[in-house]
Scaffold this active site. Structure first.
Site, short mmCIF file in Angstrom:
data_model
loop_
_atom_site.label_atom_id
_atom_site.label_comp_id
_atom_site.label_asym_id
_atom_site.label_seq_id
_atom_site.Cartn_x
_atom_site.Cartn_y
_atom_site.Cartn_z
CB THR A 47 -0.97 0.04 1.21
OG1 THR A 47 -0.25 0.33 2.41
CG2 THR A 47 -1.73 -1.28 1.35
CG ASP A 71 -2.91 9.42 4.02
OD1 ASP A 71 -2.61 9.11 5.19
OD2 ASP A 71 -2.77 10.57 3.56
CG ASN A 98 7.59 0.91 6.30
OD1 ASN A 98 8.70 0.95 6.83
ND2 ASN A 98 7.31 1.54 5.16
CB SER A 149 9.65 1.32 16.72
OG SER A 149 9.96 2.30 17.67
CE1 TYR A 163 10.41 9.30 13.22
CE2 TYR A 163 11.98 8.61 14.91
CZ TYR A 163 11.33 8.38 13.71
OH TYR A 163 11.57 7.21 13.00
CE LYS A 167 8.65 5.79 14.00
NZ LYS A 167 7.98 4.93 13.01
CB THR A 198 15.01 4.91 3.68
OG1 THR A 198 14.92 5.88 4.74
CG2 THR A 198 15.37 3.56 4.27
P1 NDP Z 1 10.99 6.65 3.42
O1 NDP Z 1 10.80 8.13 3.42
O2 NDP Z 1 11.84 6.04 2.38
O3 NDP Z 1 9.59 5.91 3.43
C1 NDP Z 1 8.53 6.38 4.18
C2 NDP Z 1 7.29 5.81 3.59
O4 NDP Z 1 6.16 6.21 4.39
C3 NDP Z 1 7.03 6.30 2.17
O5 NDP Z 1 6.56 5.21 1.42
C4 NDP Z 1 5.93 7.34 2.37
O6 NDP Z 1 5.07 7.46 1.26
C5 NDP Z 1 5.18 6.69 3.49
N1 NDP Z 1 4.22 7.59 4.11
C6 NDP Z 1 4.43 8.78 4.73
N2 NDP Z 1 3.27 9.30 5.16
C7 NDP Z 1 2.31 8.40 4.82
C8 NDP Z 1 0.90 8.35 4.99
N3 NDP Z 1 0.23 9.34 5.61
N4 NDP Z 1 0.23 7.25 4.53
C9 NDP Z 1 0.89 6.26 3.92
N5 NDP Z 1 2.21 6.26 3.69
C10 NDP Z 1 2.90 7.32 4.15
O7 NDP Z 1 11.60 6.33 4.87
P2 NDP Z 1 11.82 4.94 5.63
O8 NDP Z 1 11.67 3.80 4.72
O9 NDP Z 1 13.08 5.08 6.35
O10 NDP Z 1 10.63 4.99 6.68
C11 NDP Z 1 9.89 3.84 7.02
C12 NDP Z 1 9.77 3.73 8.52
O11 NDP Z 1 11.05 3.54 9.09
C13 NDP Z 1 9.16 4.96 9.20
O12 NDP Z 1 8.17 4.55 10.11
C14 NDP Z 1 10.35 5.58 9.91
O13 NDP Z 1 9.96 6.29 11.06
C15 NDP Z 1 11.18 4.36 10.24
N6 NDP Z 1 12.59 4.62 10.52
C16 NDP Z 1 13.46 5.02 9.54
C17 NDP Z 1 14.80 5.23 9.85
C18 NDP Z 1 15.80 5.58 8.82
O14 NDP Z 1 16.93 5.96 9.16
N7 NDP Z 1 15.53 5.45 7.55
C19 NDP Z 1 15.31 5.09 11.22
C20 NDP Z 1 14.32 4.66 12.16
C21 NDP Z 1 13.02 4.44 11.81
P3 NDP Z 1 5.15 8.65 0.17
O15 NDP Z 1 6.01 8.10 -0.91
O16 NDP Z 1 3.72 8.82 -0.24
O17 NDP Z 1 5.71 9.86 0.86
#
Ligand code: NDP
Length: 292
Positions: A47, A71, A98, A149, A163, A167, A198
């Site tokens: 999704t 969303d 996620n 998280s 933030y 979490k 990412t």
């Molecule tokens: P990305 O920015 O690569 O991915 C985040 C994803 O969340 C994107 O697909 C984004 O979609 C989606 N998203 C944001 N808001 C919404 C919403 N309202 N509804 C649905 N989807 C949404 O970052 P990460 O992959 O790193 O993030 C994934 C998770 O990992 C998060 O929960 C983050 O807090 C956690 N995390 C990441 C860390 C890191 O260093 N990367 C460290 C610790 C935790 P869209 O493309 O539409 O914006």
């Protein structure tokens, strides 16, 4: 339901492998987890807010991948997505909460609206998704809930209080959840990544509250350091996804799994300092009963 990609032909109970439902699958961890699950022969409902970005994933696995618009702050739609997944595939084996984003700002710099919006994304959305999938998992007597998280969900530092609050909330809910659903054969895995390469630290994904000069010294380095880390982070999301699959496959899946050297070192240091503090104040803590 109005999906970006065509709904799969109903394949009740015939979906290959496990059936995954993943939020925020458009990039980063979500995408990496979807790819790892597909590589393992599983079926994935990926999704995203804009599911068209998942077209290549679906095209590569037309029989086992479907992209669905979601969303996660739209909690009413969450129930519909879960219902459709169960209609198409007969079950949900693994749900991955996620979707997320970063927020940098001192507590005094962070607005009520910013806090509430992030709670919607990191807490209320995931809670709604868990509520929607649990009846199906309980009926099946099995399942796994993966909660993305952060190491910031275990300990925190200046500039990430908002933030971390979201979490920490997710982790609190998930720890209780794990004990509630274990008798139903359902696992809960809380993933605590450190800094991973990412989309998280780049461009529009990271929100920064307006800065106050008073916090330049404590929060300033995080305000600039986090975006500066974009593209240079040590963590590899594909390896993170592999670690998540390994943890889920284990008989003794951990409740919490830190990922990366920074997360592992940080969690260990935090546990140690928490223990030291409790021990240093133990006498005072224990002396609060009516009998002293
Ligand atoms: P990305 O920015 O690569 O991915 C985040 C994803 O969340 C994107 O697909 C984004 O979609 C989606 N998203 C944001 N808001 C919404 C919403 N309202 N509804 C649905 N989807 C949404 O970052 P990460 O992959 O790193 O993030 C994934 C998770 O990992 C998060 O929960 C983050 O807090 C956690 N995390 C990441 C860390 C890191 O260093 N990367 C460290 C610790 C935790 P869209 O493309 O539409 O914006």
């Amino acid at each position: 339901m109005n999906n970006a990609s065509a709904a799969p032909a109903p394949a009740r109970d015939r979906a290959p492998g496990r059936v995954w439902l993943i939020t925020g699958a458009s990039s980063g961890f979500g995408r990496a987890i979807a790819e790892a699950a597909l590589a393992a022969g599983d079926t994935v409902v990926a999704t995203a807010r804009r599911p068209d970005v998942l077209e290549d994933l679906v095209a590569a696995h037309p029989d086992r991948a479907v992209a669905v618009q979601l969303d996660v702050t739209d909690t009413a739609r969450i129930a519909a997505v879960v219902a459709d997944t169960v209609l198409w595939y007969g079950r949900i084996d693994v749900v991955v909460n996620n979707a997320g984003m970063g927020l940098v700002g001192a507590v005094e710099e962070t607005s009520d609206r910013e806090l509430r919006e992030l709670m919607d994304l990191h807490f209320f959305g995931p809670a709604a998704l868990v509520r929607a999938v649990l009846p199906h998992m309980r009926r099946a007597g099995s399942g796994a809930v993966v909660q993305m998280s952060s190491m910031g969900g275990r300990f925190t530092f200046p500039g990430v209080g908002g933030y971390s609050a979201t979490k920490f909330a997710l982790e609190g809910l998930s720890e209780a959840l794990a004990a509630e659903v274990a008798p139903h054969g359902i696992k809960v895995l809380i993933v605590e990544p450190g800094s991973f390469r990412t989309g998280f630290a780049g461009g529009g994904a990271l929100r920064r509250s307006p800065a106050l000069p008073a916090y330049e010294q404590t929060v300033g380095p995080v305000r600039t350091g986090l975006p500066d880390s974009d593209g240079k982070q040590e963590g590899d999301p594909d390896r993170a996804a592999a670690a998540i699959l390994t943890a889920l496959a284990a008989e003794d899946t951990p409740l919490r799994l830190p990922l990366g050297n920074d997360a592992t070192d940080g969690v260990l240091a935090s546990l140690e300092s928490s223990r030291d503090e409790v021990l240093a104040w133990e006498k005072v803590s224990r002396g609060t009963g009516f009998n002293g």
